[in-house]
Write an enzyme that holds these catalytic residues in place. Structure first.
Site, PDB file in Angstrom:
ATOM      1  N   ASP A 108    -102.880 -31.658 -67.408  1.00 34.84           N
ATOM      2  CA  ASP A 108    -104.145 -32.201 -67.887  1.00 34.84           C
ATOM      3  C   ASP A 108    -104.822 -31.192 -68.824  1.00 34.84           C
ATOM      4  O   ASP A 108    -105.259 -31.532 -69.909  1.00 34.84           O
ATOM      5  CB  ASP A 108    -105.035 -32.528 -66.689  1.00 34.84           C
ATOM      6  CG  ASP A 108    -106.387 -33.112 -67.089  1.00 34.84           C
ATOM      7  OD1 ASP A 108    -106.609 -33.356 -68.284  1.00 34.84           O
ATOM      8  OD2 ASP A 108    -107.221 -33.330 -66.198  1.00 34.84           O
ATOM      9  N   GLU A 166     -99.125 -39.126 -79.900  1.00 36.94           N
ATOM     10  CA  GLU A 166     -98.252 -37.955 -79.883  1.00 36.94           C
ATOM     11  C   GLU A 166     -98.015 -37.538 -78.435  1.00 36.94           C
ATOM     12  O   GLU A 166     -98.870 -36.923 -77.804  1.00 36.94           O
ATOM     13  CB  GLU A 166     -98.886 -36.796 -80.673  1.00 36.94           C
ATOM     14  CG  GLU A 166     -98.015 -35.558 -80.710  1.00 36.94           C
ATOM     15  CD  GLU A 166     -98.718 -34.305 -80.189  1.00 36.94           C
ATOM     16  OE1 GLU A 166     -98.038 -33.285 -80.051  1.00 36.94           O
ATOM     17  OE2 GLU A 166     -99.912 -34.361 -79.900  1.00 36.94           O
ATOM     18  N   HIS A 170    -101.686 -34.686 -72.165  1.00 42.60           N
ATOM     19  CA  HIS A 170    -102.779 -33.954 -71.529  1.00 42.60           C
ATOM     20  C   HIS A 170    -103.988 -34.851 -71.244  1.00 42.60           C
ATOM     21  O   HIS A 170    -105.067 -34.338 -70.928  1.00 42.60           O
ATOM     22  CB  HIS A 170    -103.207 -32.789 -72.419  1.00 42.60           C
ATOM     23  CG  HIS A 170    -102.064 -31.942 -72.888  1.00 42.60           C
ATOM     24  ND1 HIS A 170    -101.402 -31.064 -72.069  1.00 42.60           N
ATOM     25  CD2 HIS A 170    -101.440 -31.876 -74.101  1.00 42.60           C
ATOM     26  CE1 HIS A 170    -100.429 -30.466 -72.754  1.00 42.60           C
ATOM     27  NE2 HIS A 170    -100.430 -30.957 -73.988  1.00 42.60           N
ATOM     28  N   ASP A 172    -103.987 -37.774 -80.396  1.00 47.36           N
ATOM     29  CA  ASP A 172    -103.474 -36.420 -80.210  1.00 47.36           C
ATOM     30  C   ASP A 172    -103.214 -36.101 -78.740  1.00 47.36           C
ATOM     31  O   ASP A 172    -103.968 -36.514 -77.858  1.00 47.36           O
ATOM     32  CB  ASP A 172    -104.496 -35.420 -80.778  1.00 47.36           C
ATOM     33  CG  ASP A 172    -104.026 -33.989 -80.699  1.00 47.36           C
ATOM     34  OD1 ASP A 172    -102.971 -33.686 -81.284  1.00 47.36           O
ATOM     35  OD2 ASP A 172    -104.705 -33.171 -80.043  1.00 47.36           O
TER      36      ASP A 172
END
Length: 879
Positions: free
Chosen positions: A584, A651, A625, A621
């Site tokens: 994360d 991505e 995460h 992006d």
């Protein structure tokens, strides 16, 4: 009076709408197929660090819900049974159910595999009562599938959707016109379709708990509070919902396919299955009076590699024997003898009128629409003429070291016409908002999302790329050339906070973020964002420590990763993989997406951004995460608020790990495409191994091969270029080959990297700490390859992948484009015989790239012998 103000004036005509919703569909299918699971709490999904796709009603009693992390489900119900999903089976049953719907009406609007709207105002059986129709449909579903369904019946889609949830499971509810007003006034706002958790919490904070509370708010007040959605809430609480039920996915192909429980090995088995498929395809076509000219055979092998081959007739196919005989011939052209797990036949070039386009990223519940999705890929970004679609091509119009001083937006404005000439249909711009380093920031250290180069913040008014005015002018220039704009979205973290705050946190192991290595301590960090240069223009939201889940800076302490302890969670958000325990946290202040106020702000910002720029797509992006459920909601809200089917590509960088890309697409329900990091890594490897690399493996374990509808293919990007963290450059000799593989073939949505078209020169620190000067040359022949995609890469594709060091394929072209033949080698000079098609008999072909002198003449059977130099690529086109 509004004619849709149902219940207020019965003299106005109303529609009869049914919303059918299967009960715990995936879980119920599993319990039906495996009687030992009946009556037990089950979850469809992965048990270890997965997510629950569906939960049985027995599991729901313990609080288990879909989209819940499997770990949480196990905590709530320790004896829960996890069952892996079988989507082919769910689709099979879904098609059975759809056929039942069409016994009553053709006005069927599927929402997903397990629910749909039906307009039965005028139905095929002349049944007056919609309530009776719903009962019959539910009974037939049970008789034919053994599964139960719930239904809602009313005068519009909104009310029918709300009603279907009231008597679940295995029940139905009718909301009569004369009872609508009272029903909606007493309905809790969280039960209103379109009101999610975030919006519901905001309504609660405003004292809005039921419909009657919502009804007291004026239209102006609701729009001020909720933006465009405010108008929707104002109408639906009054029973006003004008959206018609319409089968919005126009059929461009009809397909049948089967996944086999045991893999097939020999021709006799294949012929038997092809015969069955041919009979089924013919029945389906006859039922709807459809004819077609192009038959496609689809083969999925045991290793999940995919092969398709098509044949187009001048006249229409008319019998199952024709499908079967053509299918057998296509089978004989297969490149591999490997165990087969799936076979499919589809017919396209139909005799039906094509009126609409369908987005690749809309959830299409029935397999017969899969080819249609691919065909309509061309309309995702940009405004190409719809009579004859042009191949879509994206360019990443920047790299990590793009020149600053506010020049990029101006350069894009000047280059618009040139890009259009090359066939570029969309431009991916870098993050346009102010970063923590002001005018020097590449943009991925996002500071103020609302500052697009308008405010004097972080030591600069313009961003590295220019002012807001420059940015808007560049967008306008591109759109004038029918080029769509894809904006870069960074919503995983924020950087450059304005003020220090004190809060509780724990240290975690940087290599295993699930491992806590300290007691709860108080730290001080720059987590308060007040944006003094902008003030409260556009938004008065102030970010504080409760908006973040972790930081890597603590005043007066060593640099480390600190997990913030807040009311929104003391652990990290759930990811689909266990890299670094939990990945994360990436950098700076990690955004806490479980905070409903954060979600509301990010949704509002996206609407503001769209209204200002009218962008066509988003590049998301660092997906690995960010909580996967966040972007599902965010994209839904963006598309709803904009009224535009915004294209999205994410991505998720996991080279060599196709399973993770597929898993992400699955848990996000196909709402976005992904960059094919596996294919980029194959290019990197092939370019370094040279002639020892088996080119037949180039598409192995890639998204472009496994799921081309969700693949954006690329040769390089700002992260893989030399001196960057994910450095994996493709050697210059191989780049023309790689670009031919992504630009001139059917599958994938190719993205060209700025330095490969324009070249680049920069200096930065290498791994040894010393300065390194990098020269990236423009790819040899890149403009010709782009023009070949624009003008020639159309029509049927024939593959010749039998040689480890030489690949070839032909594209036959279409009514408006002549085709091409492509040959590439990573070793010696080759000459490959390939079929172009009889339409080219006697025609002369020359190498567009001028790698080979002379010409190739196509023989009377449509074949030619196409040469290529050693370690190069040739693209042959007709004179």
């Amino acid at each position: 009076m509004n004619p849709y103000l149902c219940g207020m004036d019965s003299s106005f005509p109303t529609r009869k709408i049914i919303h059918v919703d299967m009960d715990a569909f995936y879980a119920s299918v599993e319990q039906h197929d495996d009687p030992s699971l009946k009556g037990k709490p089950i979850a469809v999904g992965g048990e270890h660090r997965g997510v629950v796709s569906a939960a049985s009603y027995e599991a729901r009693k313990y609080g288990v819900r879909s989209a819940m992390p499997s770990k949480t489900a196990k905590e709530k119900c320790p004896h829960i049974i996890f069952v892996p999903p079988r989507f082919a089976r769910y689709k099979e049953i879904s098609k059975q159910i759809r056929e039942i719907f069409h016994e009553y009406t053709d006005l069927v609007e599927p929402l997903s595999l397990d629910e749909a709207y039906l307009d039965v105002t005028e139905n095929k059986k002349d049944i007056e009562s919609a309530n009776q129709i719903a009962k019959e449909i539910r009974q037939k579903i049970f008789e034919q599938t053994g599964l139960t369904a719930s239904a809602g019946i009313s005068v519009n889609k909104f009310l029918a959707k709300v009603a279907s949830d009231i008597n679940k499971p295995n029940g139905q509810k009718t909301i009569h016109p004369d009872r609508i007003e009272g029903f909606l006034e007493e309905l809790p706002v969280e039960k209103f379709y379109g009101v999610g958790k975030v919006t519901a919490n905001k309504m609660f904070s405003l004292g809005i708990y039921k419909g009657k509370d919502l009804k007291k708010k004026s239209l102006e007040e609701l729009v001020r509070l909720f933006g465009k959605s405010g108008g929707y809430y104002y109408n639906v609480v009054r029973g006003i919902h004008n959206s018609e039920v319409k089968p919005h996915r126009i059929q461009k192909s009809v397909a049948v396919e089967r996944t086999f429980f045991e893999d097939l090995f020999d021709d006799q088995e294949i012929n038997e299955k092809l015969d069955h498929l041919s009979q089924e395809l013919h029945q389906r076509l006859q039922k709807n009076n459809i004819l077609g000219r192009a038959l496609t055979l689809k083969i999925k092998y045991k290793d999940f590699s995919l092969f398709t081959r098509s044949f187009t007739k001048e006249d229409y196919f008319t019998s199952p024997e024709q499908y079967f005989n053509t299918g057998k011939k296509l089978w004989e052209l297969r490149p591999f003898d490997k165990p087969v797990r799936l076979l499919g036949l589809s017919l396209s070039h139909l005799n039906t009128e094509e009126k609409k386009q369908v987005s690749i990223q809309l959830k299409i519940p029935f397999e017969e629409f899969e080819n249609q999705q691919i065909e309509n890929f061309h309309y995702l970004v940009g405004k190409q003429p719809k009579s004859q679609p042009m191949n879509t091509t994206m360019i990443q119009f920047f790299h990590w070291y793009s020149e600053g001083n506010g020049k990029l937006w101006k350069e894009a404005e000047k280059q618009a016409a040139y890009l259009a000439k090359l066939g570029i249909t969309s431009v991916w711009f870098p993050p346009a908002y102010k970063g923590a380093n002001g005018g020097y920031s590449v943009g991925y250290d996002a500071y103020d999302l609302y500052d697009l180069g308008e405010f004097d913040q972080k030591g600069s008014l313009p961003t590295k790329y220019g002012t807001q005015n420059d940015y808007l002018k560049a967008i306008k220039a591109l759109k004038k050339q029918n080029i769509g704009v894809i904006v870069d979205i960074v919503l995983g973290h924020k950087a450059g906070g304005d003020e220090l705050e004190k809060f509780k946190a724990v240290k975690v192991d940087e290599n295993n973020r699930e491992k806590i290595i300290s007691d709860v301590i108080e730290i001080e960090s720059y987590t308060k964002f007040t944006f003094p240069g902008r003030g409260k223009k556009y938004s008065d939201f102030e970010w504080n420590f409760t908006c973040f889940s972790g930081v890597d800076f603590a005043e007066g302490m060593e640099s480390h990763i600190y997990k913030i302890q807040s009311e929104y969670g003391n652990d990290w958000e759930e990811m689909i993989d266990d890299e670094k325990g939990n990945y994360d946290y990436l950098m700076y202040n990690d955004i806490e997406h479980r905070n409903p106020f954060v979600r509301e702000e990010l949704n509002s910002w996206a609407e503001w951004y769209f209204n200002l720029t009218d962008f066509d797509g988003v590049r998301l992006d660092a997906l690995k995460h960010i909580s996967f459920d966040f972007y599902k909601e965010w994209l839904t809200m963006l598309r709803s608020n904009s009224g535009k089917n915004i294209f999205a590509v994410g991505e998720y960088w996991a080279p060599g790990q196709l399973n993770l890309l597929q898993k992400y697409i699955e848990v996000t329900e196909g709402c976005m495409s992904l960059f094919d990091s596996s294919l980029q890594n194959n290019f990197h490897t092939a370019s370094n191994e040279g002639s020892s690399y088996d080119l037949r493996r180039i598409f192995d374990e890639t998204l472009t091969q496994a799921d081309p509808m969700h693949s954006v293919s690329l040769v390089g990007n700002h992260d893989t270029q030399p001196l960057q963290d994910l450095e994996a450059p493709v050697e210059s000799w191989f780049k023309p080959l790689a670009y031919a593989l992504i630009l001139l073939r059917e599958n994938g949505y190719p993205c060209v990297f700025y330095p490969d078209l324009y070249g680049a020169h920069y200096t930065d620190k290498g791994g040894d700490g010393n300065d390194q000067e990098i020269f990236l040359e423009k790819v040899d022949g890149i403009e010709e390859l782009l023009m070949a995609r624009k003008e020639h890469a159309y029509g049927e594709q024939r593959d010749y992948f039998e040689d480890a060091n030489c690949l070839g394929w032909t594209r036959e072209g279409d009514d408006e484009h002549s085709g091409c033949a492509v040959v590439l080698s990573n070793k010696d000079t080759y000459s490959k015989p390939m079929e172009m098609g009889k339409r080219y008999a006697g025609k002369k072909f020359h190498d567009l790239l001028k790698r080979v002198e002379g010409e190739v003449v196509i023989d009377e059977n449509g074949w030619g012998n196409f040469p290529v130099p050693a370690g190069n690529v040739s693209v042959w086109i007709s004179e």
